[in-house]
Write a protein that holds these residues in place. Structure first.
Motif, PDB file in Angstrom:
ATOM      1  N   THR B  76       0.836  -1.202   0.000  1.00  0.00           N
ATOM      2  CA  THR B  76       0.000   0.000   0.000  1.00  0.00           C
ATOM      3  C   THR B  76       0.875   1.257   0.000  1.00  0.00           C
ATOM      4  O   THR B  76       2.074   1.199   0.278  1.00  0.00           O
ATOM      5  CB  THR B  76      -0.921   0.013   1.232  1.00  0.00           C
ATOM      6  N   HIS B  77       0.244   2.388  -0.284  1.00  0.00           N
ATOM      7  CA  HIS B  77       0.986   3.632  -0.477  1.00  0.00           C
ATOM      8  C   HIS B  77       1.722   4.054   0.797  1.00  0.00           C
ATOM      9  O   HIS B  77       1.110   4.268   1.838  1.00  0.00           O
ATOM     10  CB  HIS B  77      -0.008   4.717  -0.900  1.00  0.00           C
ATOM     11  N   ARG B  79       3.798   2.383   2.675  1.00  0.00           N
ATOM     12  CA  ARG B  79       4.032   1.415   3.751  1.00  0.00           C
ATOM     13  C   ARG B  79       5.056   0.338   3.413  1.00  0.00           C
ATOM     14  O   ARG B  79       5.238  -0.605   4.189  1.00  0.00           O
ATOM     15  CB  ARG B  79       2.716   0.736   4.156  1.00  0.00           C
ATOM     16  N   ALA B  82       7.461  -0.671   6.109  1.00  0.00           N
ATOM     17  CA  ALA B  82       6.887  -1.384   7.257  1.00  0.00           C
ATOM     18  C   ALA B  82       6.638  -2.854   6.896  1.00  0.00           C
ATOM     19  O   ALA B  82       6.917  -3.746   7.696  1.00  0.00           O
ATOM     20  CB  ALA B  82       5.598  -0.707   7.712  1.00  0.00           C
ATOM     21  N   PHE B  83       6.129  -3.111   5.687  1.00  0.00           N
ATOM     22  CA  PHE B  83       5.957  -4.498   5.238  1.00  0.00           C
ATOM     23  C   PHE B  83       7.321  -5.181   5.150  1.00  0.00           C
ATOM     24  O   PHE B  83       7.487  -6.322   5.591  1.00  0.00           O
ATOM     25  CB  PHE B  83       5.302  -4.534   3.849  1.00  0.00           C
ATOM     26  N   THR B  85       9.968  -4.533   6.743  1.00  0.00           N
ATOM     27  CA  THR B  85      10.489  -4.773   8.097  1.00  0.00           C
ATOM     28  C   THR B  85       9.991  -6.130   8.603  1.00  0.00           C
ATOM     29  O   THR B  85      10.762  -6.910   9.174  1.00  0.00           O
ATOM     30  CB  THR B  85      10.042  -3.630   9.038  1.00  0.00           C
ATOM     31  N   GLY B  86       8.715  -6.413   8.358  1.00  0.00           N
ATOM     32  CA  GLY B  86       8.169  -7.716   8.754  1.00  0.00           C
ATOM     33  C   GLY B  86       8.829  -8.864   8.020  1.00  0.00           C
ATOM     34  O   GLY B  86       9.177  -9.885   8.613  1.00  0.00           O
ATOM     35  N   ASN B 111       7.072   8.639   8.035  1.00  0.00           N
ATOM     36  CA  ASN B 111       7.293   8.114   9.382  1.00  0.00           C
ATOM     37  C   ASN B 111       8.000   6.755   9.332  1.00  0.00           C
ATOM     38  O   ASN B 111       8.943   6.504  10.075  1.00  0.00           O
ATOM     39  CB  ASN B 111       5.944   7.987  10.097  1.00  0.00           C
ATOM     40  N   HIS B 112       7.551   5.901   8.413  1.00  0.00           N
ATOM     41  CA  HIS B 112       8.195   4.581   8.303  1.00  0.00           C
ATOM     42  C   HIS B 112       9.650   4.753   7.840  1.00  0.00           C
ATOM     43  O   HIS B 112      10.535   4.009   8.250  1.00  0.00           O
ATOM     44  CB  HIS B 112       7.428   3.687   7.340  1.00  0.00           C
ATOM     45  N   HIS B 115      11.904   5.836  10.716  1.00  0.00           N
ATOM     46  CA  HIS B 115      12.052   4.781  11.727  1.00  0.00           C
ATOM     47  C   HIS B 115      12.830   3.585  11.200  1.00  0.00           C
ATOM     48  O   HIS B 115      13.537   2.922  11.960  1.00  0.00           O
ATOM     49  CB  HIS B 115      10.690   4.391  12.290  1.00  0.00           C
ATOM     50  N   ARG B 119      16.156   2.342  13.113  1.00  0.00           N
ATOM     51  CA  ARG B 119      16.413   0.955  13.529  1.00  0.00           C
ATOM     52  C   ARG B 119      17.664   0.397  12.860  1.00  0.00           C
ATOM     53  O   ARG B 119      18.203  -0.600  13.294  1.00  0.00           O
ATOM     54  CB  ARG B 119      15.224   0.058  13.150  1.00  0.00           C
TER      55      ARG B 119
END
Lengths: 379, 282, 201
Positions: B76-77, B79, B82-83, B85-86, B111-112, B115, B119
Motif C-alpha cells: 500500500t501507499h 508502507r 513497514a511491510f 520490516t516484517g 514516518n516509516h 524509523h 532501527r
C-alpha cells in the motif's frame, strides 16, 4: 512462558497472549494503546525466549504492515490494538483480505468515536470489524467473554486465519482485557492447532491465488523456493494486476465464498435455557455474562427466558440464528452501543420474532438488573 | 571512462517474461534504467533468486517488483518499509530491497522511512526521486523544488523540500548515497554497496519524469532531463576541490555517508542469545 | 459457596439483587496502598490454592489515580457469570474516604473490616477494626505491607480462604528478598484478628 495444564490467574489480555503462543505465534508487531497494551508487553517479554520475533512499530499502520510482511515470509503473525489503532489499520487490513494473508488482529474495544474513552468499555467496533476497510470482501470476527475464552478464541482466530488465508479480528473489550480470572492452560494437543497448507506442486506450477475447488489456495512463503508476486491491486490467480472483468469477478467471489461456504466450521454459539424460552437475550462479550446472570435471576422468578451468545460475530450465520430463534416470541439484543448487532438480528430473525434493542453507551458495563428490567418490560 | 555493456541476457534472466510486459512506464522513463542497474547489481553479487525479496508501495516506481523474478510484494501507499520490516525480521537471511518513490517514501511513508533509518534494519532502499507524483498526474512532492509547477502547485511550488540524504543520515541510516539515471555504472555500484552493507541503506536516485515534471517546467524530454543530471552532478570525491560558488544549483552524488552502527536483526539476535544464557521468562 | 462469613452473615438477605452462589469482595483504600496486588494475591489463593472460580476487576484510568482505589473479587464454586460485583459480602476499607464511598455497596449483614486508625467514623457498629498501617509500620518496619497484614486478618475473620493457600499466594507474589517481611506481615494480621475475635467474644 506457556505452561501447559497450569492453573493461572490471567488478565483477558494475558490470556490472548497465551492463546497466541499455544497457536504457535511467531511474530508480533504492535504499538502502545490502552486498553490493549498488556498484549504487546506480554509478547515483548516472552517471544525472544522462544525463537519468536517482536517489534514495536512506529504506529498501527506499520504494525499491521509488518505482520502481513512477516506472514508472507511464513510466520504466524499477530497484532493487538484498540479503537483508534484499529481505525488506522483498516487500509492494510484490506490489503490482507485482498492478498489473502493470514494474520490475527485483537481489538480490545473502548469507547469512541475518536480518542473516546481509553479506559472504559464499549462494543461499538462490531460493524468496523466487518466493513472497516473499503471495497468488497468477507470478514471473520470472534468475540470471547472470559479469560478462558480469550485464550481459546485467540487459538481459533489463528486456526481460521491460517485455514482460510484471511485476517481474523478478535473483538474483546476493556473490562475483559483488564479483568483477571482463574483459568487452566489447556494441555498440549488438547486444542486443535491448524498448520498453514503449503503447496505440493513444483514452483513452476505454483499459483499463489489459484482458484481451487475449495476456494482456499495453498500458500508458499518467501524464501522457500517459490517466487511469485503479491499485490493489493486486483489480480489474477498468479498475483499480477488485472483489469479483465471475469478475473476481477472471480477474485471477489473467491474472497466471499471461501468464508460463506464454511459457516459450519467458522460460526460458534453458546445457548443457555433456550429449550422452552419465550424470550431470548442475544449478546456477546462481557455483556453475555450479564445476560446469563439476568436469565438465571429471571428463571428464579419463573420467567421463560434464555440466552444466546455468538462467539463468531462475523460472518452472521443466518440459517442457524433463524433456527435458534424459531418459536421465540421476543429477542432482546443487548450490546454496548446504540445499535449494531441489533440490526443484523432484526434482518435475520424469523418474522414471528419481535426484536428489541437494549443499548448502553456510557462507558459502563451492562448490569444483570438492567437486562432483567428489559426482560420484564418486553414480556 | 568505462563503457556500459548492456548484458540483456543477464537482465532477461531476472525478468518475468511471460508476465505483464510491456511495462506501465512512459517511454524514456528512468525507472527502467534503475531496474537494469538493480538486476546487474544483484547478478554481480551472485544472490540466489530465492533469497531476494523486493517490496514496494504505490506509485510509478513501485510497479517495478511485478516485473522481477524474485519474491515480490507490491503493498500500500507509503508502507513498503513497514511491510519489508516484517519480511526481514521473519527471514533475516533474505536480501530485502525496497523500491519506492519520493512521494511514497517521504510524504505518506515519511514516518516509516525515518524509523527504518533509526532501527538501521538491513534493508536496501532505492528511492527513485523524480520530484513529482507521476502516477496520479503530476502533483508536487516533498522534493519538488521551490517555484516548480505541478498540478497542485499551478502558481509555482511555495513549499520547502526534504533533503533525502540529510534526512536519512540524521535519522540513523548507515549507508546513504545518491545516484542518477545518467550515471548508470555508478548507480549499479552504489546499489551493490547498499546490498553488501549490513544495515539500512538509502540510495537517493534522481530520475526523470519528463511526462509531467519536464513538460510542466519546460525541462525538455527524457534525454534533455537526463543530460541535466550529467551536467549538474558533483561526485562526492570532488566536491571539496570545487569552490563554493561553483557548487550552487548542483547536487552531490556517490556514497555520501557510511557508518558501522549495529543492525536491527543483529541486535535482536543478541537479545535472544543473552536471554538464552540467562534462563526463563516469567 | 459456603464460607464461614456467609453462613455467619446476619440480618435479612437482599434476595432479588444478588444470587447467593457468589461471594463478593472489595479491597479499598487509596492509590499506592497495594490493594490491586492484595486483590491478585487473594484471587490466586482462592483460585489456584482453593480451586474456586474467581474474577478480579478494578477501575482503570484517571479514576484510578489518587483518591479511593479498589480491587473487586467475585468468588464462586461454579461458573461466574457477571464478572463485576453486584452487592458486596466483604468490604475492606483502609481509608475513611474508601469507607464512606463503598459502604453503601455492602449488603446488609455483610462483613466490614476497617483500618481502625484511619477510619474513625464507621457507619455501622457491626464491623471489625484493626490498625493495619500501624502494625505494618511498627512491627514489620515497612508500611507498604499493610495490604498483606489485612489479608491475614481477612483470612482469620472470614474464613473464605484456607491458611495454606493465602500463605503460598503471598510468598509467590513477594518480591525477592522480602519474603520474610511478607510472611511476618501475614502472620501479624492473623494474630491480630485472632485477638480481636477473642475480645469480641
Amino acid at each position: 512462558m506457556l505452561e501447559y495444564g497450569k492453573t493461572k490467574l490471567l488478565q483477558g489480555n494475558e490470556a490472548c497472549v497465551y492463546g497466541a503462543l499455544y497457536a504457535g505465534v511467531q511474530f508480533f508487531a504492535g504499538y502502545p494503546i490502552t486498553p490493549s497494551t498488556e498484549i504487546a508487553e506480554g509478547m515483548a517479554r516472552i517471544l525472544p525466549h522462544i525463537g519468536g520475533k517482536f517489534i514495536q512499530m512506529e504506529d498501527e499502520i506499520g504494525s499491521i504492515a509488518a505482520i502481513i510482511g512477516a506472514s508472507n515470509a511464513g510466520c504466524k503473525s499477530m497484532t493487538a490494538t484498540s479503537g483508534p489503532g484499529y481505525s488506522l489499520m483498516q487500509e492494510n487490513i484490506g490489503y490482507a483480505y485482498m492478498t489473502e494473508t493470514p494474520c490475527v488482529i485483537i481489538d480490545v474495544q473502548r469507547g469512541g468515536p475518536s480518542t473516546g474513552l481509553p479506559t472504559k468499555i464499549a462494543q461499538a467496533d462490531m460493524m468496523q470489524a466487518r466493513w472497516g476497510t473499503h471495497g468488497d470482501y468477507n470478514a471473520i470476527a470472534l468475540a470471547p467473554s472470559s479469560a478462558k475464552e480469550c485464550f481459546t478464541e485467540t487459538v481459533r482466530a489463528f486456526n481460521l486465519s491460517e485455514r482460510f488465508r484471511t485476517p481474523v479480528t478478535v473483538l474483546t473489550d476493556e473490562v475483559l482485557g483488564h479483568m483477571r480470572e482463574i483459568m487452566t492452560i489447556p494441555e498440549e494437543g488438547e486444542l486443535k492447532v491448524h498448520k498453514r497448507q503449503k503447496p505440493d506442486v513444483p514452483p513452476d506450477w505454483y499459483r499463489h491465488f489459484e482458484i481451487t475447488p475449495s476456494l482456499v489456495s495453498p500458500m508458499a512463503a518467501f524464501g522457500e523456493g517459490y517466487r511469485y508476486n503479491i499485490s493489493g491491486l486486483t489480480h489474477d490467480p498468479d498475483g499480477f494486476p488485472t483489469a479483465v472483468p471475469s478475473e476481477i469477478k472471480a477474485k471477489l467471489e473467491k474472497l466471499h465464498h471461501k468464508i460463506d461456504n464454511y459457516l459450519d466450521e467458522i460460526t460458534s454459539f453458546r445457548t443457555e435455557m433456550m429449550d422452552d424460552a419465550h424470550v431470548a437475550v442475544f449478546s456477546y462479550g462481557t455483556v453475555a455474562r450479564a445476560s446469563y446472570q439476568a436469565v438465571k435471576m429471571a428463571r428464579e422468578k419463573r420467567i421463560k427466558v434464555g440466552a444466546i451468545q455468538p462467539f463468531t460475530i462475523w460472518p452472521i450465520d443466518e440459517a442457524r440464528i433463524k433456527s435458534m430463534l424459531d418459536g421465540v416470541k421476543k429477542v432482546i439484543v443487548a450490546e454496548l452501543n446504540m445499535g449494531q448487532l441489533f440490526y443484523e438480528i432484526q434482518r435475520v430473525a424469523p418474522k414471528s420474532t419481535e426484536v428489541f434493542h437494549l443499548g448502553r453507551y456510557d462507558g459502563e458495563v451492562m448490569t444483570p438488573l438492567q437486562i432483567l428490567q428489559k426482560i420484564r418490560e418486553v414480556l | 571512462m568505462n563503457k556500459t555493456v548492456i548484458k540483456s541476457d543477464v537482465t532477461h534472466h531476472y525478468l518475468r517474461p511471460k508476465k505483464k510486459f510491456p511495462n506501465v512506464w512512459c517511454a524514456g522513463c528512468g525507472n527502467g534504467i534503475v531496474m537494469g542497474a538493480l538486476i546487474r547489481a544483484i547478478d554481480s553479487l551472485g544472490y540466489d533468486k530465492d533469497e531476494v525479496a523486493v517490496v514496494s508501495g504505490i506509485g510509478c516506481s513501485s510497479r517495478m517488483p511485478v516485473y522481477l523474478d524474485f519474491a515480490t510484494l507490491h503493498t500500500t501507499h507509503g508502507r513498503a518499509l513497514a511491510f519489508a520490516t516484517g519480511v526481514k525480521i521473519a527471514k533475516p537471511h533474505m536480501k530485502v530491497i525496497v523500491i519506492t518513490g519520493d512521494g511514497d517514501a517521504l510524504a505518506i511513508g515519511g514516518n516509516h522511512f525515518i524509523h527504518a533509518c533509526r532501527r538501521n534494519i538491513d534493508i536496501t532502499t532505492i528511492l527513485i526521486d523524480n520530484k513529482i507524483y507521476g502516477m496520479t498526474g503530476g502533483q508536487f512532492a516533498p522534493t519538488t523544488p521551490g517555484g516548480a509547477i505541478a498540478t497542485t502547485a499551478p502558481h509555482g511550488n511555495y513549499e520547502k523540500q526534504f533533503d533525502v540524504v540529510k534526512l536519512a543520515i540524521g535519522a540513523g541510516a548507515s549507508y546513504v548515497a545518491r545516484g542518477t539515471v545518467y550515471h548508470v555504472d555508478q548507480l549499479e555500484k552504489l546499489i551493490v554497496g547498499g546490498l553488501k552493507k549490513k544495515g539500512f541503506a538509502v540510495i537517493d536516485t534522481f530520475s526523470n519524469c519528463h511526462t509531467y515534471f519536464g513538460r510542466f517546467n519546460r525541462e525538455g524530454d527524457a534525454v534533455e532531463m537526463i543530460r541535466w543530471f550529467k551536467k549538474n552532478a558533483l561526485p562526492v570525491e570532488a566536491v571539496e576541490k570545487i569552490p563554493p560558488e561553483k557548487r550552487v544549483g548542483k547536487f552531490v552524488t556517490g556514497l555520501i555517508y557510511e557508518s558501522d552502527a549495529t543492525e536491527f536483526c543483529d541486535e535482536y539476535q543478541m537479545l535472544v542469545d543473552r536471554l538464552a544464557g540467562k534462563g526463563n521468562a516469567q | 459457596m459456603t464460607t464461614r462469613a456467609a453462613s455467619k452473615s446476619m440480618g435479612k438477605k437482599d434476595g432479588s439483587e444478588k444470587p447467593e452462589d457468589r461471594y463478593e469482595i472489595r479491597l479499598s483504600g487509596s492509590g499506592g496502598q497495594g490493594l490491586i496486588l492484595a486483590g491478585v494475591i487473594l484471587a490466586e489463593a482462592l483460585g489456584i490454592g482453593d480451586g474456586k472460580n474467581v474474577v478480579q476487576t478494578q477501575s482503570y484510568g484517571p479514576e484510578a489515580r489518587g483518591g479511593a482505589s479498589r480491587a473487586d473479587l467475585v468468588v464462586a464454586d461454579g461458573e461466574i457469570y457477571y464478572p463485576k460485583t453486584m452487592k458486596l459480602d466483604l468490604l475492606l476499607a483502609l481509608t475513611q474516604e474508601a469507607c464512606d464511598k463503598y459502604y453503601p455497596d455492602l449488603k446488609e449483614g455483610g462483613t466490614l473490616i476497617v483500618d481502625s486508625t484511619m477510619v474513625t467514623q464507621v457507619p455501622t457498629k457491626n464491623y471489625y477494626g484493626l490498625p493495619f498501617m500501624q502494625l505494618a509500620r511498627e512491627e514489620v518496619g515497612i508500611v507498604m505491607v499493610a495490604n498483606v497484614v489485612s489479608l491475614g486478618a481477612i483470612s482469620e475473620l472470614t474464613g473464605i480462604v484456607t491458611r495454606d493457600s493465602i500463605r503460598n499466594a503471598v510468598l509467590a507474589r513477594a518480591p525477592r528478598g522480602t519474603e520474610e517481611k511478607n510472611k511476618k506481615a501475614l502472620e501479624l494480621g492473623i494474630e491480630a484478628a485472632k485477638k480481636l475475635l477473642k475480645e469480641k467474644r
